[in-house]
Scaffold this motif. Structure first.
Motif, PDB file in Angstrom:
ATOM      1  N   ARG A 148       6.733   2.808   5.969  1.00 49.05           N
ATOM      2  CA  ARG A 148       6.032   2.249   4.823  1.00 49.05           C
ATOM      3  C   ARG A 148       5.909   0.738   5.008  1.00 49.05           C
ATOM      4  N   ALA A 149       4.740   0.218   4.622  1.00 46.77           N
ATOM      5  CA  ALA A 149       4.514  -1.231   4.646  1.00 46.77           C
ATOM      6  C   ALA A 149       3.434  -1.561   3.627  1.00 46.77           C
ATOM      7  N   GLY A 150       3.640  -2.625   2.892  1.00 43.42           N
ATOM      8  CA  GLY A 150       2.643  -3.063   1.928  1.00 43.42           C
ATOM      9  C   GLY A 150       2.277  -2.024   0.896  1.00 43.42           C
ATOM     10  N   GLY A 151       3.228  -1.182   0.521  1.00 42.96           N
ATOM     11  CA  GLY A 151       2.978  -0.166  -0.481  1.00 42.96           C
ATOM     12  C   GLY A 151       2.278   1.081   0.031  1.00 42.96           C
ATOM     13  N   ILE A 182       0.305   8.523  12.957  1.00 43.28           N
ATOM     14  CA  ILE A 182       0.238   7.163  12.415  1.00 43.28           C
ATOM     15  C   ILE A 182      -1.190   6.887  11.947  1.00 43.28           C
ATOM     16  N   ALA A 183      -1.323   6.237  10.800  1.00 44.21           N
ATOM     17  CA  ALA A 183      -2.634   5.782  10.321  1.00 44.21           C
ATOM     18  C   ALA A 183      -2.986   4.522  11.111  1.00 44.21           C
ATOM     19  N   MET A 184      -3.576   4.725  12.279  1.00 44.73           N
ATOM     20  CA  MET A 184      -3.834   3.628  13.214  1.00 44.73           C
ATOM     21  C   MET A 184      -4.802   2.585  12.659  1.00 44.73           C
ATOM     22  N   ALA A 185      -5.540   2.896  11.596  1.00 48.81           N
ATOM     23  CA  ALA A 185      -6.454   1.923  10.991  1.00 48.81           C
ATOM     24  C   ALA A 185      -5.696   0.714  10.439  1.00 48.81           C
ATOM     25  N   PHE A 186      -4.398   0.868  10.155  1.00 49.40           N
ATOM     26  CA  PHE A 186      -3.578  -0.231   9.645  1.00 49.40           C
ATOM     27  C   PHE A 186      -3.029  -1.116  10.771  1.00 49.40           C
ATOM     28  N   LEU A 187      -3.149  -0.686  12.018  1.00 49.84           N
ATOM     29  CA  LEU A 187      -2.561  -1.416  13.140  1.00 49.84           C
ATOM     30  C   LEU A 187      -3.636  -2.055  14.010  1.00 49.84           C
ATOM     31  N   ASP A 188      -3.378  -3.280  14.427  1.00 57.30           N
ATOM     32  CA  ASP A 188      -4.246  -3.988  15.358  1.00 57.30           C
ATOM     33  C   ASP A 188      -3.407  -4.436  16.543  1.00 57.30           C
ATOM     34  N   VAL A 189      -3.902  -4.206  17.745  1.00 57.92           N
ATOM     35  CA  VAL A 189      -3.205  -4.687  18.941  1.00 57.92           C
ATOM     36  C   VAL A 189      -3.176  -6.207  18.900  1.00 57.92           C
ATOM     37  N   SER A 190      -2.009  -6.784  19.140  1.00 63.05           N
ATOM     38  CA  SER A 190      -1.885  -8.240  19.167  1.00 63.05           C
ATOM     39  C   SER A 190      -1.908  -8.728  20.612  1.00 63.05           C
ATOM     40  N   ILE A 198       0.448  -5.231  11.613  1.00 67.11           N
ATOM     41  CA  ILE A 198       0.123  -4.293  10.542  1.00 67.11           C
ATOM     42  C   ILE A 198      -0.673  -5.040   9.479  1.00 67.11           C
ATOM     43  N   ASP A 199      -1.841  -4.495   9.131  1.00 68.30           N
ATOM     44  CA  ASP A 199      -2.662  -5.062   8.064  1.00 68.30           C
ATOM     45  C   ASP A 199      -2.346  -4.341   6.760  1.00 68.30           C
ATOM     46  N   THR A 200      -1.794  -5.078   5.803  1.00 69.80           N
ATOM     47  CA  THR A 200      -1.540  -4.519   4.477  1.00 69.80           C
ATOM     48  C   THR A 200      -2.601  -5.063   3.525  1.00 69.80           C
ATOM     49  N   LYS A 201      -2.565  -4.642   2.273  1.00 70.08           N
ATOM     50  CA  LYS A 201      -3.528  -5.125   1.277  1.00 70.08           C
ATOM     51  C   LYS A 201      -3.435  -6.630   1.084  1.00 70.08           C
ATOM     52  N   SER A 202      -2.213  -7.155   1.158  1.00 65.69           N
ATOM     53  CA  SER A 202      -2.012  -8.560   0.822  1.00 65.69           C
ATOM     54  C   SER A 202      -1.866  -9.500   2.017  1.00 65.69           C
ATOM     55  N   ARG A 203      -1.469  -8.945   3.174  1.00 66.66           N
ATOM     56  CA  ARG A 203      -1.278  -9.847   4.323  1.00 66.66           C
ATOM     57  C   ARG A 203      -1.129  -9.057   5.617  1.00 66.66           C
ATOM     58  N   THR A 204      -1.069  -9.803   6.714  1.00 69.61           N
ATOM     59  CA  THR A 204      -0.862  -9.212   8.026  1.00 69.61           C
ATOM     60  C   THR A 204       0.578  -9.464   8.460  1.00 69.61           C
ATOM     61  N   LEU A 205       1.223  -8.410   8.945  1.00 71.14           N
ATOM     62  CA  LEU A 205       2.589  -8.521   9.462  1.00 71.14           C
ATOM     63  C   LEU A 205       2.495  -8.583  10.984  1.00 71.14           C
TER      64      LEU A 205
END
Length: 115
Positions: free
Chosen positions: A17-20, A48-56, A73-80
């Motif tokens: 879980r991340a960003g709710g 995994i819901a890969m749409a939330f992840l971006d390769v860095s 990880i892209d959440t609603k409020s920020r990027t981790l």
């Protein structure tokens, strides 16, 4: 395989879980135990819901597991940034890690839990 690394099927169902949001849920997760370090749970990409992840741009090399790529990880409020990693081409003997991603569970913004 490296003697101090053990990989086994993780018992039960695991979630990230991340960003709710629930980013992953799996009954097929793997548990990697390396020496006296805390176990790490690796999730199959297919769970995994890969749409939330971006390769860095970050990468690293482990002499026992190989080259790692990182994901933010892209959440609603920020990027981790760099909150997850994967060994896309693990060294011989650790092929079970291929197509799996692990998440930093000590990050206060990411929770890896058995349910």
């Amino acid at each position: 395989m490296v003697d101090h690394i053990k990989i086994r099927k993780a018992a039960g169902t695991w979630v990230v879980r991340a960003g709710g949001a629930v980013l992953a849920e799996s009954k097929d997760a793997l548990e990697l135990i390396e020496g006296d370090m805390s176990p790490v749970i690796y999730f199959p990409r297919s769970d995994i819901a890969m749409a939330f992840l971006d390769v860095s741009d970050q990468t690293s090399h482990c002499p026992y597991k190989g080259d790692a790529v990182y994901f933010s990880i892209d959440t609603k409020s920020r990027t981790l940034p760099n909150a997850a990693w994967s060994y896309q081409d693990p060294i011989e003997g650790l092929a079970r890690l291929k197509d799996h991603i692990a998440f930093y569970s000590d990050n206060v913004d990411v929770a890896v839990e058995r349910i």
